[in-house]
Design a protein around this motif. Structure first.
Motif, short mmCIF file in Angstrom:
data_model
loop_
_atom_site.label_atom_id
_atom_site.label_comp_id
_atom_site.label_asym_id
_atom_site.label_seq_id
_atom_site.Cartn_x
_atom_site.Cartn_y
_atom_site.Cartn_z
N MET A 1 83.58 71.88 -91.69
CA MET A 1 84.84 73.10 -91.02
C MET A 1 86.08 72.46 -90.55
SD MET A 1 85.32 76.79 -91.35
CE MET A 1 83.83 76.69 -92.27
N THR A 2 86.84 72.19 -90.49
CA THR A 2 87.94 71.40 -89.15
C THR A 2 88.33 72.81 -88.18
OG1 THR A 2 88.91 70.17 -90.59
CG2 THR A 2 89.75 69.95 -88.00
N MET A 3 87.68 72.95 -87.08
CA MET A 3 87.62 73.87 -85.86
C MET A 3 89.10 73.74 -85.01
SD MET A 3 85.45 76.13 -87.06
CE MET A 3 84.69 77.56 -86.04
N LYS A 4 89.23 74.28 -84.37
CA LYS A 4 90.44 74.53 -83.36
C LYS A 4 90.53 75.42 -82.53
CE LYS A 4 94.07 77.79 -86.02
NZ LYS A 4 95.14 77.54 -87.12
N LYS A 5 91.30 75.41 -81.91
CA LYS A 5 90.69 75.86 -80.03
C LYS A 5 91.63 77.20 -80.23
CE LYS A 5 88.13 75.12 -76.40
NZ LYS A 5 88.06 74.82 -74.92
N VAL A 6 91.79 78.29 -79.81
CA VAL A 6 92.62 79.46 -79.88
C VAL A 6 92.05 80.78 -79.07
CG1 VAL A 6 93.56 79.09 -82.26
CG2 VAL A 6 92.40 80.82 -82.01
N THR A 7 93.27 81.57 -78.39
CA THR A 7 92.53 82.59 -77.94
C THR A 7 92.93 83.41 -78.41
OG1 THR A 7 95.14 83.27 -77.40
CG2 THR A 7 94.08 81.68 -75.62
N TYR A 8 91.87 84.94 -77.86
CA TYR A 8 91.67 85.62 -78.68
C TYR A 8 92.99 85.86 -78.96
CZ TYR A 8 89.77 91.00 -78.92
OH TYR A 8 89.20 92.66 -79.06
N ARG A 9 93.77 86.47 -77.96
CA ARG A 9 95.12 87.23 -78.59
C ARG A 9 95.98 86.08 -80.34
NH1 ARG A 9 97.97 85.22 -73.94
NH2 ARG A 9 98.46 87.49 -73.28
N GLN A 10 95.79 84.85 -79.71
CA GLN A 10 95.94 83.82 -80.43
C GLN A 10 96.34 84.35 -82.17
OE1 GLN A 10 95.62 80.15 -79.00
NE2 GLN A 10 97.66 79.14 -78.73
N ALA A 11 94.26 84.17 -82.05
CA ALA A 11 93.44 84.82 -83.53
C ALA A 11 94.28 86.14 -83.68
CB ALA A 11 92.37 84.50 -83.43
N ILE A 12 94.59 87.07 -83.05
CA ILE A 12 95.02 88.37 -84.18
C ILE A 12 96.74 87.92 -84.81
CG2 ILE A 12 95.26 90.55 -83.53
CD1 ILE A 12 93.58 90.35 -81.34
N ASN A 13 97.22 87.59 -84.08
CA ASN A 13 98.42 86.46 -84.21
C ASN A 13 98.22 86.27 -85.54
OD1 ASN A 13 101.08 84.76 -83.66
ND2 ASN A 13 101.62 86.88 -83.28
N GLU A 14 97.26 85.36 -86.15
CA GLU A 14 97.41 84.70 -86.72
C GLU A 14 96.62 85.68 -87.76
OE1 GLU A 14 95.03 80.81 -87.18
OE2 GLU A 14 96.20 80.10 -84.94
N ALA A 15 95.63 86.60 -87.65
CA ALA A 15 95.86 87.59 -88.70
C ALA A 15 97.09 87.88 -89.55
CB ALA A 15 94.67 88.53 -88.26
N LEU A 16 97.61 88.51 -88.03
CA LEU A 16 99.00 89.51 -88.83
C LEU A 16 99.94 88.63 -89.49
CD1 LEU A 16 99.07 91.36 -85.25
CD2 LEU A 16 98.20 91.91 -87.55
N PHE A 17 100.08 87.33 -89.20
CA PHE A 17 100.91 86.51 -89.97
C PHE A 17 100.41 86.18 -91.38
CE2 PHE A 17 104.91 84.93 -88.30
CZ PHE A 17 104.67 84.62 -86.72
N GLU A 18 99.14 85.47 -91.17
CA GLU A 18 98.15 85.32 -92.79
C GLU A 18 98.96 86.79 -93.93
OE1 GLU A 18 95.54 82.13 -90.76
OE2 GLU A 18 94.57 83.41 -92.15
N GLU A 19 98.33 87.49 -93.01
CA GLU A 19 98.45 88.83 -93.45
C GLU A 19 99.48 89.51 -94.32
OE1 GLU A 19 95.14 90.12 -95.49
OE2 GLU A 19 94.62 87.94 -94.85
N MET A 20 100.65 89.34 -93.55
CA MET A 20 101.88 89.68 -94.22
C MET A 20 102.64 88.89 -94.59
SD MET A 20 103.35 92.06 -90.69
CE MET A 20 104.44 92.79 -91.84
#
Lengths: 326, 326
Positions: A1-20
C-alpha cells in the motif's frame, strides 16, 4: 500500500470529503464550519465543494445544533454536527442526554445516525473555557459511541466508520494534535469503531492512554526503554464501547497498569477504565492500577500555571517507576 | 355560523378527535387516581382544540413533536389508540413496548415523533426534521408543540432563530395554557401575546383562541402553506385553558377561580358542537353518538391493554445501541 504523510487535521478533512462524496445524505453544520472552514481549518474547502445546503454555518446555538442534528438524523439525513469547543457541550447536553440517545432506545426502530464532532484538550493557553476535556460527561450516557483517536491514521479511518455507523457517535478530537503528522494509506480504508490499538509493544508495564496522552505515553516509553523498562502502550481509540479484550490481553502480559487521561481526576474516564480492569483482570495484577490525570482544578491561563494542570511525559514516567516499585 | 373550506367529513373527523382526546383524558385521570396508571399523568383536558386544529392542517407524512402534555397532540395526529393505551400502562403491546410511558411516546406510522418530557426540549428536534425535509427536497413540514413555559427556555429561542435564518419548513405552535408548571405566565414573562416574539425572529406570528378549533386550524394552515412554499417558519400561539392541575391529582382549588370559570365557558368541544349544529352539519343526537362511540373506543383500548403482558427482560436489553458498532 502506498502511504503518505498527513496531519491529523488533514486526515479528518479527507475523511469528511470522502464520506460527503460517497453519500449525499451526509451533511455538515456548525459554527464557522462553512465559509471560513472551521476555526481549526478542519472543514476547509467542504462548503465550496458540496454547497451551502450540505455544509453550512449556523447561529451560535449549541442546543439547537444538537437537537437539529438529532431530528435530521431521525428524518433521513446523516448529519455531522460540530460543537467547536468541548467546553460548550453543556449547552447541547440536554439534547444529547434527553433526545439524541433516548430516541433509539425508547422509540423502537428509529435510528439516530449522527456524528457529533468536537475537540478538547489543553496546552493551548486557552484558559478554562476553551481547554477542558469533558469526554466523561458523554461517556456516562448510554447509547452513544465515543471515539478519541490519537493519530492521523486512526482519525481518518475512524471518522469514516463513524459517519457510516447507524448509532450516534461522539468523535472527540484534540486541538494540540491537529498539526501532528502521521502516515496514512493513499487510498480508501476504514478503522473499526470499538477496537483498541496497541501503539507500542512491551512486557513490563501497560499504559492505557487516551487521545494526546498516547503521544505523551509513547515519548515516556521511549525514554524508559533507555532505562531498561519495556512499556506497552494501548490506545482504546474508541472509549465507548471499550475494547476490554485488547486491554486484558496486555495486562495478562505485563501485570502492571497505568491509565492516562488528560481530564479532571474525579469521575474521569480513567477512573472507569481502572475499575473495569480491576474487575476483569484482578488475578493478573501485581500491584495497584495507577492513574495519571489532571488534578481537580480549573485550568488557569498563565503558562506558568497551566503546566501544573497538564499531565504529560514526565508524570507518566514517574507513574511507571512507581508502579514497578509496588 | 361560520365559513370554512373544510369538508363535512373533515369537520366531523375533527369533532370526533376532540371527543377521543377528551374521553381519553377522562379515563386516564380516573385510572391514574385509582392506581391503574403509574407515574405522573399530565392531562390535556380542555386543551384538545389546539392539538386537533393544528394537526388538521397537516398530512400524515408531516412530522409533529409534542410536549410532556402530549395525549391530545398524539391523538390528533392519528396515533394507534390501542398502542397508546398499552403504552400508558407500560405493556409490551404499547407503541414503544412500554419503554416510553405517558410523556414521550411516539408512533412512526403517522409521524407522531413524539412526546417530550423536557420543557422546551423538543423544538430543536423538530427543526432537524424540517432541515431534512428541505435538504431532501420533500414537501413535508414539521410542527413543534411547546408551551408558554417552554417559550422562556433558551433551547426554544435557539431553535426558532436557527430555523428562521435557514428557512426550514417548521411551525412553532405555542400551546399557551397560561401555566408553566404551577406558575402563571405573567409571573414568568412580561409578554402578553407570546406570538409577538415572532417579530424578533423576522418571521410571522399569530395569536388565536386555542379553544376555537377552526381558528387554530386556519392559523396553522397559513403557516403550513408558507412553510411548504419554502418561505420558512411561523409562530402560532393558541391560548387555551388547562381544566386540571399540573398533572392528574394536583389540586386546583388554589388556582385563580376566574381562570377556571373562563375555561369551562370556553369548553372547546361545546364551542365547536354549537357551531356544527347551527350550521346544520349534525344534530345533538349525532354529537352524543360520537361522544359515546369515542368513550367506548377508549375503554376497549384500555381493557385490552390491561389484559396484555408486560415486556420481558429481553426488551430491556434491546436497542441499548440500536445498530451494530464494529
Amino acid at each position: 500500500m502506498t502511504m503518505k504523510k498527513v496531519t491529523y487535521r488533514q486526515a479528518i478533512n479527507e475523511a469528511l470529503f470522502e464520506e460527503m462524496e460517497r453519500d449525499p445524505k451526509v451533511v455538515l453544520f456548525g459554527e464557522d464550519v462553512g465559509t471560513y472552514g472551521g476555526v481549526f481549518k478542519v472543514t476547509d474547502g467542504l462548503k465550496k465543494k458540496f454547497g451551502s445546503d450540505r455544509v453550512f454555518d449556523t447561529p451560535i446555538a449549541e442546543a439547537a445544533l444538537m437537537g437539529a442534528a438529532t431530528g435530521a438524523a431521525v428524518a433521513g439525513l446523516r448529519p455531522i454536527v460540530e460543537i467547536m469547543f468541548m467546553d460548550w457541550i453543556g449547552i447541547a447536553m440536554d439534547q444529547l442526554v434527553n433526545q439524541t440517545t433516548m430516541i433509539p432506545y425508547i422509540w423502537e426502530g428509529i435510528k439516530v445516525p449522527l456524528v457529533l464532532r468536537t475537540q478538547g484538550g489543553s496546552g493551548s493557553k486557552g484558559s478554562c473555557q476553551h481547554t477542558k476535556s469533558l469526554e466523561a460527561w458523554i461517556y456516562h450516557v448510554p447509547g452513544i459511541v465515543v471515539a478519541m483517536p490519537s493519530t492521523p491514521y486512526d482519525a481518518k479511518g475512524l471518522l469514516k466508520s463513524a459517519i457510516r455507523n447507524d448509532n450516534p457517535v461522539a468523535f472527540i478530537e484534540h486541538k494540540m494534535l491537529y498539526p501532528t503528522e502521521g502516515e496514512i494509506p493513499e487510498g480508501e480504508y476504514t478503522v473499526p469503531l470499538g477496537k483498541a490499538s496497541v501503539k507500542r509493544e512491551g512486557k513490563d508495564v501497560t499504559i492505557v492512554a487516551l487521545s494526546k496522552m498516547v503521544v505523551e505515553s509513547l515519548k515516556a516509553a521511549k525514554e524508559l526503554e533507555e532505562e531498561g523498562i519495556s512499556v506497552e502502550v494501548v490506545d482504546p481509540v474508541t472509549i465507548k464501547p471499550l475494547d476490554m479484550e485488547t486491554i486484558a490481553a496486555s495486562v495478562k502480559k505485563t501485570n502492571r497498569v497505568i491509565v492516562v487521561n488528560e481530564a479532571f481526576r474525579t469521575g474521569a474516564v480513567a477512573s472507569d477504565i481502572t475499575a473495569q480492569i480491576q474487575e476483569q483482570c484482578f488475578d493478573d495484577l501485581d500491584g495497584p492500577i495507577l492513574r495519571v490525570t489532571a488534578p481537580d482544578v480549573q485550568i488557569p491561563y498563565s503558562p506558568a500555571l497551566e503546566q501544573f494542570w497538564l499531565p504529560g511525559k514526565d508524570k507518566i514516567k514517574q507513574a511507571v517507576l512507581a508502579s514497578l516499585k509496588r | 355560523m361560520f365559513s370554512t373550506t373544510l369538508s363535512i367529513e373533515k369537520l366531523l373527523d375533527m369533532y370526533r378527535k376532540l371527543w377521543l382526546a377528551r374521553n381519553h383524558e377522562l379515563l386516564a385521570e380516573e385510572w391514574k387516581l385509582n392506581g391503574r396508571i403509574q407515574g405522573s399523568v399530565h392531562l390535556s383536558t380542555g386543551q384538545e382544540a389546539v392539538a386537533v386544529g393544528a394537526c388538521a392542517a397537516l398530512e400524515v407524512d408531516d412530522y409533529i413533536m409534542g410536549t410532556h402534555r402530549e395525549h391530545a397532540q398524539m391523538i390528533a395526529k392519528g396515533v394507534n389508540i390501542r398502542g397508546m393505551a398499552a403504552e400508558m400502562l407500560g405493556k409490551v403491546t404499547g407503541m414503544n413496548q412500554g419503554k416510553a410511558g405517558h410523556m414521550l411516546f411516539s408512533d412512526k406510522s403517522v409521524n407522531a415523533l413524539g412526546g417530550c418530557g423536557i420543557v422546551g426540549g423538543g423544538a430543536a428536534v423538530a427543526v432537524g426534521y424540517a432541515m431534512a425535509f428541505k435538504i431532501l427536497g420533500t414537501r413535508q413540514v414539521s410542527l413543534a408543540f411547546f408551551g408558554d413555559g417552554a417559550f422562556n427556555t433558551g433551547a426554544v429561542h435557539e431553535a426558532i432563530n436557527f430555523a428562521s435564518v435557514r428557512k426550514y419548513p417548521v411551525i412553532f405552535l405555542c400551546e399557551n395554557n397560561r401555566w408553566g408548571l404551577t406558575v402563571m405566565q405573567h409571573e414568568q414573562t412580561l409578554v402578553e401575546d407570546l406570538a409577538d416574539r415572532a417579530r424578533g425572529y423576522g418571521i410571522p406570528g399569530a395569536t388565536v383562541n386555542g379553544n376555537d378549533v377552526l381558528a387554530v386550524y386556519e392559523a396553522v394552515n397559513l403557516a403550513v402553506e408558507r412553510a411548504r412554499a419554502g418561505d420558512g417558519p411561523s409562530v402560532v400561539e393558541a391560548k387555551t385553558w388547562r381544566m386540571r392541575g399540573l398533572a392528574a391529582g394536583y389540586p386546583i382549588d388554589w388556582e385563580p377561580k376566574d381562570y377556571h370559570e373562563e375555561g369551562r365557558k370556553q369548553d372547546p368541544i361545546l364551542l365547536f358542537e354549537e357551531k356544527l349544529i347551527a350550521k346544520g352539519i349534525f344534530t345533538p343526537e349525532k354529537a352524543k353518538a360520537i361522544e359515546e362511540e369515542t368513550r367506548k373506543t377508549i375503554e376497549e383500548a384500555y381493557d385490552e391493554a390491561s389484559r396484555a403482558p408486560y415486556p420481558d427482560e429481553a426488551v430491556f436489553w434491546e436497542n441499548v445501541f440500536a445498530a451494530p458498532i464494529g
